[in-house]
Design a protein around this motif. Structure first.
Motif, PDB file in Angstrom:
ATOM      1  N   UNK A   1      -6.583   5.524  -3.055  1.00 37.80           N
ATOM      2  CA  UNK A   1      -5.324   5.291  -3.769  1.00 37.80           C
ATOM      3  C   UNK A   1      -5.171   3.824  -4.162  1.00 37.80           C
ATOM      4  N   UNK A   2      -4.548   3.595  -5.281  1.00 34.66           N
ATOM      5  CA  UNK A   2      -4.229   2.278  -5.832  1.00 34.66           C
ATOM      6  C   UNK A   2      -5.442   1.471  -6.295  1.00 34.66           C
ATOM      7  N   UNK A   3      -6.577   2.125  -6.502  1.00 37.07           N
ATOM      8  CA  UNK A   3      -7.752   1.420  -7.019  1.00 37.07           C
ATOM      9  C   UNK A   3      -7.460   0.808  -8.385  1.00 37.07           C
ATOM     10  N   UNK A   4      -6.745   1.534  -9.222  1.00 37.80           N
ATOM     11  CA  UNK A   4      -6.395   1.033 -10.553  1.00 37.80           C
ATOM     12  C   UNK A   4      -5.496  -0.189 -10.491  1.00 37.80           C
ATOM     13  N   UNK A   5      -4.530  -0.158  -9.589  1.00 40.98           N
ATOM     14  CA  UNK A   5      -3.637  -1.324  -9.422  1.00 40.98           C
ATOM     15  C   UNK A   5      -4.409  -2.544  -8.937  1.00 40.98           C
TER      16      UNK A   5
ATOM     17  N   UNK B   1      -4.989   3.053   0.279  1.00 42.34           N
ATOM     18  CA  UNK B   1      -4.931   1.606   0.241  1.00 42.34           C
ATOM     19  C   UNK B   1      -3.701   1.223  -0.551  1.00 42.34           C
ATOM     20  N   UNK B   2      -3.069   0.145  -0.133  1.00 41.41           N
ATOM     21  CA  UNK B   2      -1.969  -0.397  -0.924  1.00 41.41           C
ATOM     22  C   UNK B   2      -2.077  -1.906  -0.940  1.00 41.41           C
ATOM     23  N   UNK B   3      -1.656  -2.496  -2.024  1.00 38.07           N
ATOM     24  CA  UNK B   3      -1.644  -3.944  -2.121  1.00 38.07           C
ATOM     25  C   UNK B   3      -0.585  -4.472  -1.162  1.00 38.07           C
ATOM     26  N   UNK B   4      -0.909  -5.542  -0.455  1.00 39.08           N
ATOM     27  CA  UNK B   4       0.026  -6.142   0.488  1.00 39.08           C
ATOM     28  C   UNK B   4       0.189  -7.625   0.144  1.00 39.08           C
TER      29      UNK B   4
ATOM     30  N   UNK C   1     -13.512  -3.005  -1.348  1.00 38.15           N
ATOM     31  CA  UNK C   1     -12.755  -2.658  -0.156  1.00 38.15           C
ATOM     32  C   UNK C   1     -13.296  -3.361   1.077  1.00 38.15           C
ATOM     33  N   UNK C   2     -14.594  -3.445   1.242  1.00 38.00           N
ATOM     34  CA  UNK C   2     -15.133  -4.154   2.408  1.00 38.00           C
ATOM     35  C   UNK C   2     -14.753  -5.626   2.389  1.00 38.00           C
ATOM     36  N   UNK C   3     -14.800  -6.242   1.243  1.00 43.77           N
ATOM     37  CA  UNK C   3     -14.547  -7.676   1.152  1.00 43.77           C
ATOM     38  C   UNK C   3     -13.060  -8.009   1.227  1.00 43.77           C
ATOM     39  N   UNK C   4     -12.262  -7.393   0.387  1.00 44.02           N
ATOM     40  CA  UNK C   4     -10.845  -7.754   0.326  1.00 44.02           C
ATOM     41  C   UNK C   4     -10.097  -7.329   1.584  1.00 44.02           C
ATOM     42  N   UNK C   5     -10.353  -6.153   2.093  1.00 44.08           N
ATOM     43  CA  UNK C   5      -9.634  -5.717   3.295  1.00 44.08           C
ATOM     44  C   UNK C   5      -9.962  -6.627   4.469  1.00 44.08           C
ATOM     45  N   UNK C   6     -11.222  -7.030   4.610  1.00 43.09           N
ATOM     46  CA  UNK C   6     -11.573  -7.934   5.704  1.00 43.09           C
ATOM     47  C   UNK C   6     -10.817  -9.252   5.568  1.00 43.09           C
ATOM     48  N   UNK C   7     -10.705  -9.768   4.354  1.00 44.13           N
ATOM     49  CA  UNK C   7      -9.940 -11.004   4.153  1.00 44.13           C
ATOM     50  C   UNK C   7      -8.448 -10.783   4.389  1.00 44.13           C
TER      51      UNK C   7
END
Length: 139
Positions: free
Chosen positions: A113-117, A79-82, A46-52
């Motif tokens: 939420x959506x960790x599995x996805x 969280x949701x994939x965007x 979460x820290x890495x991907x959200x920052x990107x």
């Protein structure tokens, strides 16, 4: 800004950007330096991907006192994939490939939420890269 008060977003920026010298020294002592070739990279998803994702969205990032780059996005358990998720994961893959790592282990928070996805997307997108990939959903 009324009466000299900071907005909530301005306060958040200060909290994320400012650190006591003792905390900065502690973080610097834990910093990994040198070649990563042949090593395993452990990644806080979460820290890495959200920052990107924030960077790819053109939103502000902060270069903080401790040298880290932080965003002002608030996760708050959801969280949701965007549309920026795929480029963010692929950018991580390219950086890890350039570093010559042997394995990448992503850690995802189970309560979010959506960790599995996201786990499935990470494994799918990074499968062609020349290193092994694991994604673990943890409490």
């Amino acid at each position: 800004m009324m009466n000299g008060n900071f907005s909530e977003r301005q306060r958040l920026a200060l909290v994320r950007a400012v650190s006591p010298e003792s905390s900065i020294r502690s973080r610097k002592q834990k910093e990994i330096t040198g070649a990563l070739t042949g090593k395993t990279a452990h990644i806080d998803r979460f820290n890495t991907i959200i920052t990107l994702e924030v960077a790819f969205s053109g939103s502000p990032l902060l270069r903080c006192m401790d040298g880290c780059i932080r965003d002002l996005a608030g996760l708050r358990g959801t969280y949701r994939l965007i549309d920026k998720t795929t480029p963010a994961v692929l950018r991580i893959g390219e950086a890890l490939k350039a570093d010559g790592i042997k394995e990448a282990v992503f850690y995802l928070d189970a309560p979010v939420s959506n960790s599995g996805r996201l786990k499935a997307r990470i494994l799918e997108l990074l499968e062609p890269f020349p290193f092994s990939v694991r994604a673990e959903v943890i409490p």
